[in-house]
Design an enzyme around this catalytic site. Structure first.
Site, PDB file in Angstrom:
ATOM      1  N   LYS A   1       0.863  -1.191   0.000  1.00  0.00           N
ATOM      2  CA  LYS A   1       0.000   0.000   0.000  1.00  0.00           C
ATOM      3  C   LYS A   1       0.892   1.230   0.000  1.00  0.00           C
ATOM      4  O   LYS A   1       1.704   1.415   0.904  1.00  0.00           O
ATOM      5  CB  LYS A   1      -0.910  -0.005   1.232  1.00  0.00           C
ATOM      6  CG  LYS A   1      -1.690   1.312   1.439  1.00  0.00           C
ATOM      7  CD  LYS A   1      -2.643   1.251   2.636  1.00  0.00           C
ATOM      8  CE  LYS A   1      -3.294   2.611   2.908  1.00  0.00           C
ATOM      9  NZ  LYS A   1      -4.218   2.587   4.072  1.00  0.00           N
TER      10      LYS A   1
ATOM     11  N   LYS B   1     -10.687  12.407   8.180  1.00  0.00           N
ATOM     12  CA  LYS B   1     -10.139  12.076   9.494  1.00  0.00           C
ATOM     13  C   LYS B   1     -10.131  13.311  10.383  1.00  0.00           C
ATOM     14  O   LYS B   1      -9.915  14.425   9.880  1.00  0.00           O
ATOM     15  CB  LYS B   1      -8.677  11.600   9.356  1.00  0.00           C
ATOM     16  CG  LYS B   1      -8.495  10.234   8.760  1.00  0.00           C
ATOM     17  CD  LYS B   1      -7.008   9.863   8.730  1.00  0.00           C
ATOM     18  CE  LYS B   1      -6.781   8.538   8.012  1.00  0.00           C
ATOM     19  NZ  LYS B   1      -7.342   7.386   8.705  1.00  0.00           N
TER      20      LYS B   1
ATOM     21  N   ARG C   1      -7.679  -0.722   1.059  1.00  0.00           N
ATOM     22  CA  ARG C   1      -8.138  -2.005   0.497  1.00  0.00           C
ATOM     23  C   ARG C   1      -8.588  -1.845  -0.939  1.00  0.00           C
ATOM     24  O   ARG C   1      -8.560  -2.797  -1.711  1.00  0.00           O
ATOM     25  CB  ARG C   1      -9.238  -2.588   1.389  1.00  0.00           C
ATOM     26  CG  ARG C   1     -10.488  -1.774   1.444  1.00  0.00           C
ATOM     27  CD  ARG C   1     -11.385  -2.164   2.614  1.00  0.00           C
ATOM     28  NE  ARG C   1     -10.883  -1.655   3.894  1.00  0.00           N
ATOM     29  CZ  ARG C   1     -11.448  -1.898   5.065  1.00  0.00           C
ATOM     30  NH1 ARG C   1     -12.512  -2.661   5.139  1.00  0.00           N
ATOM     31  NH2 ARG C   1     -10.946  -1.384   6.169  1.00  0.00           N
TER      32      ARG C   1
HETATM   33  N1  BES Z   1      -4.374   4.602   6.774  1.00  0.00           N
HETATM   34  C1  BES Z   1      -5.451   4.250   7.622  1.00  0.00           C
HETATM   35  C2  BES Z   1      -5.027   3.340   8.764  1.00  0.00           C
HETATM   36  C3  BES Z   1      -4.046   3.949   9.710  1.00  0.00           C
HETATM   37  C4  BES Z   1      -4.498   4.471  10.917  1.00  0.00           C
HETATM   38  C5  BES Z   1      -2.705   3.934   9.452  1.00  0.00           C
HETATM   39  C6  BES Z   1      -3.595   5.008  11.822  1.00  0.00           C
HETATM   40  C7  BES Z   1      -1.799   4.464  10.355  1.00  0.00           C
HETATM   41  C8  BES Z   1      -2.253   4.990  11.545  1.00  0.00           C
HETATM   42  C9  BES Z   1      -6.537   3.544   6.823  1.00  0.00           C
HETATM   43  O1  BES Z   1      -6.650   3.943   5.509  1.00  0.00           O
HETATM   44  C10 BES Z   1      -7.840   3.847   7.483  1.00  0.00           C
HETATM   45  O2  BES Z   1      -8.179   4.999   7.533  1.00  0.00           O
HETATM   46  N2  BES Z   1      -8.543   2.832   7.955  1.00  0.00           N
HETATM   47  C11 BES Z   1      -9.811   3.029   8.582  1.00  0.00           C
HETATM   48  C12 BES Z   1     -10.745   1.941   8.102  1.00  0.00           C
HETATM   49  C13 BES Z   1     -12.163   2.156   8.535  1.00  0.00           C
HETATM   50  C14 BES Z   1     -12.766   3.363   7.877  1.00  0.00           C
HETATM   51  C15 BES Z   1     -12.952   0.900   8.184  1.00  0.00           C
HETATM   52  C16 BES Z   1      -9.611   2.966  10.085  1.00  0.00           C
HETATM   53  O3  BES Z   1      -8.782   2.192  10.548  1.00  0.00           O
HETATM   54  O4  BES Z   1     -10.250   3.743  10.786  1.00  0.00           O
HETATM   55 ZN    ZN Z   2      -4.897   4.660   4.659  1.00  0.00          ZN
HETATM   56 MN    MN Z   3      -7.847   5.671   5.308  1.00  0.00          MN
END
Ligand code: BES
Ligand code: ZN
Ligand code: MN
Length: 494
Positions: free
Chosen positions: A261, A273, A347
């Site tokens: 990724k 976010k 994903r």
């Molecule tokens: N890049 C993030 C995950 C992440 C979080 C990486 C903190 C590093 C530090 C990923 O793309 C994400 O935002 N995932 C979401 C998924 C959810 C919306 C199902 C998450 O983990 O909140």
């Molecule tokens: Zn991400």
């Molecule tokens: Mn994300």
């Protein structure tokens, strides 16, 4: 830092500083003068407790005694940590040439490798955007100018080959850390593609690199990847690296597919976010960085295995063309995907990259991604989450991680997680309605795109950053480069 191996006694090398490890209830093996080192131990000043340090001056050199704990618990990690703390003290004391006297009878834990890894990783500093050079008195630990220039590894056995391998791998780890630590305005998808190109250019006979932009991604039918990229003006990059070994691999050695990724900045998109969660999102390309640098190391080591590396690089932003919650896209595999949350973008990128890796001939797959915050809730910054759908392949990956020193913990795949990412409008949804088990539902989402090829998934969200380990406490950790290289070695052995 120059790194060499010698079978000369540490005290006879040109080093100004010698590091000697202390094991619980074991005497100093090679003492100096009238037993100066053992005297420090006997006085209770030098101890075998891990991270404990003592310094002596004798025979015209400086001696650093570092605790290694009990022999029964001595492993590569204990040596990496000892090497890191010894390096820190040596640097603070102004050492220029450091010699490590390896502990005896520790061959099976690869002591030379561990000491080189611990020292080179600890010596890493990211100063690319600091305008003041070292020795500027800014309190960041490099007041002694250039720091340590040379590391000599001394052992009764010749460790030249082990040292050379460790230098190659650790330089790849530190290069991945550079990519992670570089701010997102500089580390764009295009810049990541340029890095992949330059890694390949260093091995023109065996490593090739292709970088395709938005048009190529769309032309390949990668609708899921393209959907993420459409919210940003920054050109995305589909990076494909191919390593073809100089000598043909042994019969039955499968083509290894490494997928990373490479989201160079993740704002969350329209499902934005909160500011506090966005601040470090430049490291959302760690999986991609690890794949690129691991391929460079694999090529440098000339491992007899074919490897395909695929990195999906894009920003996840909220421009006027950005994907919206509820949108449906068609992935390259033909499966349709409904975007319930634009922050579950990794994903989407990986779905098309996994499919692409299979198209490029991958017969075993590992994807590496900072995929879910949920894995950090489960495992913190200590273990990465690990999923696999084939037991033999799982054992290979677990063995490689143990050898590489990246902690990974097996997590479950299950049809009931898969159920949760079935779409209402489309075939699959990129988020499950309950927020629980999000790391596992993410894994089952990816599982839809692995085409029956033995597959493993590493969610490195926690371990990629601020690990708190002595040799990589803050910022990028360069994980899991060491595991990916060890995996290629294992696969090449058949
Ligand atoms: N890049 C993030 C995950 C992440 C979080 C990486 C903190 C590093 C530090 C990923 O793309 C994400 O935002 N995932 C979401 C998924 C959810 C919306 C199902 C998450 O983990 O909140
Ligand atoms: Zn991400
Ligand atoms: Mn994300």
């Amino acid at each position: 830092m120059r790194v060499t191996a010698t079978t000369e006694a540490a005290g006879s090398t040109a080093a100004d500083t010698i590091v000697v490890g202390l094991l619980e209830d074991e005497a100093v093996v090679h003492d100096v003068e009238d037993g100066v080192l053992q005297a420090l131990v006997d006085a209770g000043e030098a101890r075998a407790k891990p991270r404990s340090l003592a310094v002596a001056h004798a025979a015209g050199k400086r001696w650093i005694l570092v605790g290694l704990g009990a022999r029964a618990s001595l492993d590569a990690e204990a040596l990496r940590v000892a090497a890191a703390v010894a390096h820190g003290r040596a640097r603070d004391l102004g050492a220029r040439t450091l010699c490590w006297e390896l502990p005896h009878k520790a061959g099976e834990i690869h002591p030379a490798r561990a000491v080189v890894e611990g020292t080179l990783m600890a010596a890493y500093a990211f100063r690319a955007f600091k305008t003041k050079g070292s020795g500027n008195g800014d309190g960041d630990g490099d007041e002694n100018g250039g720091g340590i220039e040379e590391l000599i590894v001394s052992d009764h056995e010749d460790r030249t080959a082990a040292v050379a391998r460790a230098v190659t791998v650790t330089e790849a780890v530190n290069a991945a850390r550079d990519l992670q630590n570089t701010p997102a305005n500089a580390m764009t998808p295009t810049a990541l593609g340029e890095r992949a190109r330059s890694v390949a250019a260093a091995h023109p006979d065996t490593l090739s690199c292709e970088v395709e932009g938005r048009d190529g991604i769309v032309a390949r039918g990668m609708g899921a990847f393209a959907a993420v990229a459409q919210g940003s003006d920054e050109e995305p990059a589909l990076i494909t690296l191919r390593y073809e070994p100089p000598a043909a691999p042994a019969d039955g050695v499968p083509v290894l597919g490494l997928v990373g990724k490479g989201v160079t900045f993740d704002s969350g998109g329209l499902s934005i976010k909160p500011a506090g969660s966005m601040v470090d999102m430049k490291y959302d390309m760690t999986g991609g960085a690890a794949v690129i640098e691991a391929l460079g190391a694999i090529a440098a080591l000339e491992l007899p295995v074919r490897v395909v590396g695929v990195v999906g690089a894009t920003e996840n932003l909220l421009g006027g063309r950005a994907m919206k919650p509820g949108d449906v896209f068609t992935s390259a595999s033909g499966l349709t995907v409904q975007v319930d949350n634009t922050d579950a973008e990794g994903r989407l990128v990986l779905a098309d990259c996994l499919h692409h890796a299979i198209g490029q001939g991958a017969q075993r797959l590992v994807d590496v991604a900072t995929l879910t915050g949920a894995i950090m809730s489960a495992l913190g910054r200590v273990y990465a989450g690990f999923w696999a759908d084939d037991e033999a392949w799982a054992a290979q990956v677990a063995g490689a991680a143990a050898e590489g020193g990246d902690l990974i913990w097996r997590m479950p795949l299950h049809d009931r997680y898969a159920e949760l990412v079935k779409g209402s409008t489309a075939d699959v949804a990129n988020m499950s309605p309950p927020r629980t088990g999000a790391a596992c539902t993410a894994a089952e989402f990816l599982h839809n795109f692995t085409g029956g090829v033995p597959w493993a998934h590493l969610d490195i969200c926690g371990t990629a950053w601020d690990s708190g380990r002595a040799y990589a406490p803050k910022g990028g950790t360069g994980t899991p480069v060491r595991t990916l290289v060890a995996l290629a070695e294992r696969v090449s052995r058949g």
